[in-house]
Design a protein around this motif. Structure first.
Motif, mmCIF file in Angstrom:
data_model
loop_
_atom_site.group_PDB
_atom_site.id
_atom_site.type_symbol
_atom_site.label_atom_id
_atom_site.label_comp_id
_atom_site.label_asym_id
_atom_site.label_seq_id
_atom_site.Cartn_x
_atom_site.Cartn_y
_atom_site.Cartn_z
ATOM 1 N N ALA A 169 36.126 87.308 57.079
ATOM 2 C CA ALA A 169 35.472 87.741 58.314
ATOM 3 C C ALA A 169 36.428 88.608 59.132
ATOM 4 O O ALA A 169 36.041 89.638 59.681
ATOM 5 C CB ALA A 169 35.029 86.515 59.113
ATOM 6 N N LEU A 170 37.668 88.179 59.196
ATOM 7 C CA LEU A 170 38.656 88.946 59.953
ATOM 8 C C LEU A 170 38.863 90.328 59.349
ATOM 9 O O LEU A 170 38.889 91.328 60.059
ATOM 10 C CB LEU A 170 39.993 88.196 59.977
ATOM 11 C CG LEU A 170 40.081 87.045 60.955
ATOM 12 C CD1 LEU A 170 41.436 86.375 60.877
ATOM 13 C CD2 LEU A 170 39.820 87.547 62.369
ATOM 14 N N LEU A 171 38.985 90.367 58.023
ATOM 15 C CA LEU A 171 39.243 91.650 57.373
ATOM 16 C C LEU A 171 38.085 92.603 57.606
ATOM 17 O O LEU A 171 38.290 93.799 57.831
ATOM 18 C CB LEU A 171 39.466 91.441 55.875
ATOM 19 C CG LEU A 171 40.817 90.814 55.521
ATOM 20 C CD1 LEU A 171 40.950 90.643 54.028
ATOM 21 C CD2 LEU A 171 41.962 91.658 56.071
ATOM 22 N N GLU A 172 36.877 92.057 57.575
ATOM 23 C CA GLU A 172 35.711 92.898 57.775
ATOM 24 C C GLU A 172 35.748 93.507 59.175
ATOM 25 O O GLU A 172 35.560 94.698 59.374
ATOM 26 C CB GLU A 172 34.447 92.068 57.572
ATOM 27 C CG GLU A 172 33.189 92.900 57.591
ATOM 28 C CD GLU A 172 32.094 92.273 56.751
ATOM 29 O OE1 GLU A 172 30.940 92.456 57.104
ATOM 30 O OE2 GLU A 172 32.407 91.592 55.756
ATOM 31 N N ILE A 173 36.057 92.642 60.150
ATOM 32 C CA ILE A 173 36.073 93.108 61.527
ATOM 33 C C ILE A 173 37.246 94.056 61.775
ATOM 34 O O ILE A 173 37.117 95.052 62.478
ATOM 35 C CB ILE A 173 36.108 91.904 62.487
ATOM 36 C CG1 ILE A 173 34.750 91.216 62.426
ATOM 37 C CG2 ILE A 173 36.443 92.325 63.897
ATOM 38 C CD1 ILE A 173 34.762 89.821 62.922
ATOM 39 N N LEU A 174 38.372 93.730 61.124
ATOM 40 C CA LEU A 174 39.535 94.597 61.299
ATOM 41 C C LEU A 174 39.265 96.011 60.795
ATOM 42 O O LEU A 174 39.913 96.955 61.202
ATOM 43 C CB LEU A 174 40.759 94.005 60.576
ATOM 44 C CG LEU A 174 41.426 92.836 61.284
ATOM 45 C CD1 LEU A 174 42.581 92.292 60.451
ATOM 46 C CD2 LEU A 174 41.915 93.216 62.674
ATOM 47 N N GLY A 175 38.282 96.123 59.884
ATOM 48 C CA GLY A 175 37.937 97.449 59.381
ATOM 49 C C GLY A 175 36.981 98.201 60.306
ATOM 50 O O GLY A 175 36.706 99.378 60.086
ATOM 51 N N GLU A 176 36.420 97.493 61.322
ATOM 52 C CA GLU A 176 35.425 98.136 62.180
ATOM 53 C C GLU A 176 36.062 99.199 63.081
ATOM 54 O O GLU A 176 37.261 99.186 63.346
ATOM 55 C CB GLU A 176 34.755 97.077 63.082
ATOM 56 C CG GLU A 176 34.025 95.988 62.335
ATOM 57 C CD GLU A 176 32.654 96.425 61.860
ATOM 58 O OE1 GLU A 176 32.185 97.483 62.308
ATOM 59 O OE2 GLU A 176 32.054 95.701 61.040
ATOM 60 N N ASP A 177 35.187 100.026 63.593
ATOM 61 C CA ASP A 177 35.678 101.167 64.384
ATOM 62 C C ASP A 177 36.424 100.759 65.644
ATOM 63 O O ASP A 177 37.452 101.328 65.987
ATOM 64 C CB ASP A 177 34.484 102.060 64.777
ATOM 65 C CG ASP A 177 33.941 102.746 63.547
ATOM 66 O OD1 ASP A 177 34.666 102.746 62.522
ATOM 67 O OD2 ASP A 177 32.811 103.257 63.601
#
Lengths: 294, 533, 336
Positions: C227-235
């Motif tokens: 979940a963190l990695l996904e969010i860390l990839g967000e704009d």
């Protein structure tokens, strides 16, 4: 155990790229190699183990519960049978049982999901509510209840697992089917008056099956664990079948003195399931570039 | 992070609320002298009871009930006769249909009331009316069969039977023969299961919760109490053999049994901590052969199977001497037993000979054997049997199942759908061989326990004759039973596999642990004392 | 929002009805002989007939279904075929012990799993990440019943550090008086201030708890990580980075907050799986919870008890799902 899997957004890449990514991840490659060895071991078990007669035919009551040694790498069981031979043969049982269970679930899940996705409307509603009902049983519990009442046997265990596992595939394929349905070739087929059944089986299923197959291959590990758990509870394979869970269950009587009886089949389960899961994890990373670097 | 924690806490609270709905237990606090705080801890393989209702319990609960309730008479394994317990003496008329029991006048129930003849009548009437478990032992007394039970004096009970019955043996039964106080006659099984009782025995039930029973001394027990006896007893199920062993080794518990072979062998070495006591039981393990269908309807084929069963290997390698091969149906120690009856041994040459003689082509038959899967020793013995049969070219499929499934298949209306072989354990409800012969071997219209599906007029005649002689001519009855067993063995109708023995492992700190074969599983904790240092 | 919750509750009730129908069919339509169980091993024909009447098996299937539904509405799950006790009462007696185990296991999972997930995300593709990945995948690959035996071997047999089974030591069971407030010994002993008993109870719960917490620990750390990695990839995170906010700050301040929703849902769902694991483990530790109850019921084929536990498990699962969904929905950042 599927809860986190279903959120996956599959993006199939080219085969070569996938193999490259897989090879780059040393751990997954290692897992793949072990699995290949396991499968080969399962297929050729009678030719490679030291005591093939110990699968079913023989007992040696003068060699009961011997600790691991050069003759018996994993010791012997309460009837003097070679545990190593039985563990190797057990791979055959676990793998076929898991494949059968997953295959059966696919057989139920895919048509239902495709029908739900392509028909939509009340058909979709009914089918999806039914999957909701099945998914609201904690994993294993429904299978326990069904096998307990059907009578313990490996076949019933496989059947029960399939009956509680199919909704995952129905859900997955329905989502695919909905998007495939809108594609041009399907609409074209519709306009020339192809029958609904033909569209579903000829166009929709073939075009949304790959993520389901990927998902199914990732589930094998979990299913092996489930088969072993049912056998451990006395609801799966019957004696003297060398099924891993059943061996641990029988070995419990001689634990911890004859620790090898429980420990080695347990390690076999662990390694097999771990390899499947590592591979599954790698496949997910390959398919889902978001969690990947770059 | 906080959010997540609060979610978890919220979930926890929901669960707490859900769990709050019930409350139980009225635990009592410790008090009095150190002797009062001594605990005798007995760990068992199985749950200590199914129900605690003295009229209907028909299972492990005998472990508890034998210490809480008493019966009119009690079987004495030394003499093979019954001794007085709540009754002081008894007599019957010549044909064994009218029995008069004189009762003790110094017995009180745990609620303090005096035991009189009316309470004995009420107890037995309750058991008969509920009609569950072992209640059928009173069938001869049922009104519908022309029997009755009445109080004919303050301390005298007269039992009239519709047909001759060995009432002195029946009143000694380990199930369905307990005497209870009038104050509990109206209570339900649920009430008893909450840990209540109304017996006359040395202990009362203090706690009962599925896997654990705590017994506490009945202070006014007529035998009195001494300091070296145990006033607190805990019986608890610990299913793992290794765990029970460890608890003995650490001194946590003092009595246990049902050990695996390895654990028992190890414990036998540890003579500085524990000693073992082995007792004969009246339990024997039998294998029924389906005499109605091919191939077991062929007597020579049955004999081939009889010679292929690994009797000695089972006793030595599987049960580690915790059994002996049966001779006939009736176990040693009970009247009707004889060492002269024909006995099979495992002899593969003879098995091959009889198979040849039978004319059955082994490659065309595939046998199934059913057994209760929770009995590991059956599975082990049957796997050796399976390997032996494979030498003869016969396939045997093992089907471990639960009792009701096993029994349902055995009673299938279509004989072809029944099993070929059926393994189970049998024991008498009171010390009388009739139990084996009437139930297991006598022909019947509807199949109940005649699971070899026998219909042998000669056998029936001998059994009927023995039953009619039981009260009046014990020796004649015995001779008939022995003749019947010889027929069964020669025809290999039923294979008598082994007689069970029970081994208890006992801490060196205590003595007096004994098991009476008529009350298998039960230990009289009242007789257990600490060993003086 | 309210409309969503109402809709969600209604659909849960519908699902519940489906669940009940399935359990009814499993218990009545599959071939079985409950009356033999009920009347006992040496039952006579009359006793069996009586048993069929007592169990309501003499009626037609639709009639039985109506009666079954009516009984359920009153919280009546029927009676155990073995000891004739009402299954509901038996469950009420066994449930607290299991809840105690499951809740403690989840506390373990959160205390260990979340930090592990965060650090793996932070040190992505470093050694620690790989270790935690192997640990978490390993944890879901282990046969729990085998882990239980293994832990007993080490902590009881070899080290003799922890007790092997039960909830309290023998002396405590006989001589102490723990009032049943919640039925959870750890809570009850604390509430009544009996610290020595609390320690005793804690020592007893430790091994079974470690055994069943492995799966949720692995799951929570994996979920947190992805979940963190996904969010860390967000704009917006990338934007934050370009504003010069440190990675650690970004992780704690924004990413973690936003990942709570998905993680919470999965934690709730995995509770069902953990509940199932207790079925395999409790009997090994002589833990008197519903796991021991059902494994006993399975070996003695006590149909009513098996169905009762199955139904109970399903209800828990549905309620957990509902709570997780409502929780996620009530998050203002989530648009429905």
């Amino acid at each position: 155990m599927n809860s986190f899997v279903q959120t996956m957004k599959p993006r199939i890449r080219s085969f070569r790229e996938s193999m490259y990514l897989l090879a780059r991840n040393k751990l997954s490659l290692f897992a793949l190699i072990i699995l290949v060895i396991l499968v080969l071991g399962a297929i050729f078990a009678p030719y490679i183990v030291p005591y093939p007669e110990d699968f079913y035919d023989a007992v040696h009551t003068n060699e009961q519960l011997l600790p691991p040694s050069a003759e018996h790498w994993m010791g012997t069981d309460e009837l003097g049978r070679d545990i190593f031979s039985r563990v190797v043969y057990g791979a055959r049982i676990s793998l076929t049982a898991a494949l059968a269970a997953v295959g059966l679930s696919l057989l139920i899940g895919i048509p239902l999901g495709a029908i739900a996705g392509s028909f939509g409307g009340w058909v979709d509603n009914v089918i999806m509510r039914i999957t909701d009902v099945f998914l609201s049983f904690p994993p294993l519990l429904l299978a326990i209840a069904m096998v307990a009442l059907l009578g313990s046997s490996l076949n019933n265990a496989v059947l029960a697992i399939a009956l509680s596992w199919w909704p995952w595939y129905t859900r997955l394929i329905r989502g695919q089917a909905i998007s495939v349905k809108e594609r041009k070739f399907v609409q074209a087929a519709e306009t020339i008056g192809t029958s609904r059944a033909r569209i579903i089986f000829k166009h929709i299923i073939p075009n949304c099956i790959s993520p389901v197959i990927v998902q199914a291959s990732m589930d094998i590990g979990g299913v092996i664990l489930t088969v072993a758990s049912l056998s451990f509870l006395g609801l799966g394979a019957q004696l003297p079948t060398p099924e891993w869970g059943l061996m641990i269950s029988t070995g419990r009587r001689f634990f911890p003195d004859s620790w090898w009886y429980c420990i080695f089949p347990g390690i076999a389960i662990f390694i097999t399931v771990l390899c499947f899961n590592l591979l599954g994890d790698a496949i997910r990373e390959i398919l889902d570039p978001k969690t990947r670097k770059n | 992070m906080k959010k997540l924690l609060s979610l978890v806490l919220a979930l926890a609270m929901v669960f707490c609320l859900a769990a709050c709905g019930e409350s139980s237990g009225d635990g009592t606090t410790a008090s009095a002298s150190p002797a009062d705080n001594k605990i005798l801890y007995h760990t068992t393989n199985t749950e200590p009871y199914i129900t605690l209702d003295p009229s209907t319990e028909y299972s492990n609960g005998i472990m508890v009930l034998q210490n809480v309730y008493e019966t009119l008479t009690r079987y004495n394994p030394e003499t093979g006769e019954v001794d007085p317990l709540l009754a002081t003496e008894w007599s019957s008329n010549d044909d064994g249909t009218v029995w008069v029991f004189q009762l003790r006048d110094d017995v009180t129930f745990h609620d303090g009331t005096q035991m009189t003849s009316q309470q004995v009548v009420n107890s037995i009437t309750r058991t008969m009316e509920l009609g569950q478990g072992g209640a059928y032992i009173w069938d001869a007394v049922l009104e519908s069969n022309g029997g009755k039970i009445e109080a004919t004096g303050d301390y005298e009970v007269t039992i009239t039977c519709g047909y001759p019955a060995a009432m002195d043996l029946i009143t000694s039964a380990g199930y369905a023969a307990y005497i209870m106080s009038d104050s509990v006659i109206e209570q339900t099984t649920e009430w008893f299961n909450e840990g209540n009782d109304g017996g006359t025995g040395p202990y009362t039930i203090a706690q009962a919760s599925g896997d654990t029973v705590v017994l506490r001394a009945y202070e006014d027990y007529r035998g009195g109490w001494t300091d070296d006896q145990y006033k607190n007893v805990m019986i608890r199920q610990v299913p793992e053999s290794s765990a029970r062993r460890q608890m003995l080794e650490t001194g946590e518990c003092q009595i246990s049994g049902d050990f695996s072979a390895t654990d028992l062998a190890a414990l036998k070495e540890e003579t500085d901590i524990v000693y073992t006591e082995q007792f004969e039981t009246f339990n024997n393990i039998v294998m029924f052969l389906n005499t109605q269908t091919y191939p077991c309807n062929n007597a020579d084929f049955r004999r081939a199977l009889a010679y292929a069963f690994p009797y000695e290997e089972t006793v030595t390698s599987i049960l580690n001497g915790n059994a002996q091969q049966s001779v006939g149906m009736v176990p040693e120690g009970l009247w009707g037993h004889s060492d002269e009856i024909m006995q099979y041994t495992c002899d593969m040459d003879k098995a091959a000979e009889y198979l040849e003689l039978s004319g059955v082509d082994p490659s065309t038959v595939s046998l199934t054997v059913t057994y209760i899967s929770s009995y590991d020793e059956y599975a082990s013995a049957l796997q050796i049997f399976q390997a032996n049969l494979r030498q003869l070219g016969i396939d045997l499929e093992l089907r471990g199942m639960e009792w009701d499934q096993q029994w349902a298949q055995a009673q299938n209306t279509n004989p072809e759908d029944r099993q070929d072989l059926f393994v189970f354990i049998w024991w008498p409800d009171y010390p009388d061989p009739v139990s084996w012969f009437q139930s297991l071997l006598h022909s019947e219209d509807n199949i109940v326990y005649n699971l070899s599906y026998l219909n042998d007029p000669e056998l029936d005649a001998l059994i009927d004759s023995a039953i009619s002689k039981t009260v009046t001519d014990r020796e004649g009855a015995e001779a008939d039973y022995i003749a019947a067993q010889q027929i069964v063995a020669e025809n290999a109708y039923v294979l008598n596999l082994y007689d069970q023995m029970h081994t208890f492992v006992v801490s060196n700190t205590i003595q007096g642990v004994a098991e009476n074969p008529a009350y298998s599983q039960a230990i009289q904790y009242y007789n257990v004392t600490t060993v003086a240092e | 929002m309210l409309k969503y919750i109402v809709k969600r509750i209604l659909s849960s009730i519908l699902v519940l009805l489906g669940v009940v129908t399935i359990t009814f069919f499993i218990s009545r339509v599959l071939p079985s002989n409950p009356e033999v169980r009920w009347a006992g091993q040496r039952a006579t024909e009359e006793q069996l007939e009586q048993a069929r009447i007592e169990l309501g098996l003499d009626k037609s299937l639709p009639e039985q279904y109506i009666i079954y539904l009516g009984d359920l509405l009153q919280g009546d799950l029927g009676k155990s075929l073995n000891n004739h006790q009402p299954v509901t009462e038996e469950l009420a007696r066994y449930v607290p012990a299991t809840l105690e185990l499951v809740i403690l296991a989840f506390l373990f999972a959160i205390i260990i799993g979340i930090p592990l997930g965060i650090y793996s995300a932070k040190k992505k593709d470093k050694l620690l990440d790989h270790c935690s990945r192997i640990f978490s995948i390993g944890a879901v690959s282990l046969p729990t019943f085998w882990v239980a035996l293994f832990l007993q071997l080490i902590f009881y047999k070899i080290l003799n550090m922890l007790p092997i089974g039960g909830r309290l030591s023998v002396e405590a069971t006989i001589f102490s008086d723990v009032p049943s407030i919640t039925g959870m010994l750890l809570v009850d002993t604390l509430l009544t201030g009996q610290l020595d008993l609390f320690v005793d109870a804690f020592r007893h719960i430790l091994l079974p708890c470690i055994t069943i917490s492995l799966y949720p620990i692995g799951l929570v750390s994996r979920m947190t990580r992805s979940a963190l990695l996904e969010i860390l990839g967000e704009d917006y995170i990338t934007a934050g980075r370009s504003y010069g906010l440190s990675d650690t700050k970004m992780l704690w301040k924004y990413a973690l907050k936003n990942s709570v929703g998905t993680t919470a849902t999965d934690v709730a769902l995995s509770m069902g799986y953990t509940l199932t694991n207790t079925f395999l483990v409790e009997a090994i530790f002589s833990w008197p919870g519903i796991g021991s109850y059902i494994s006993n019921a399975v070996t003695t084929l006590d149909y009513n008890a098996i169905i009762g536990v199955t139904l109970f498990g399903a209800v828990c699962y549905i309620v957990l799902n509902l709570i997780a969904d409502i929780f996620v929905a009530s998050d203002p950042r989530v648009r429905l």
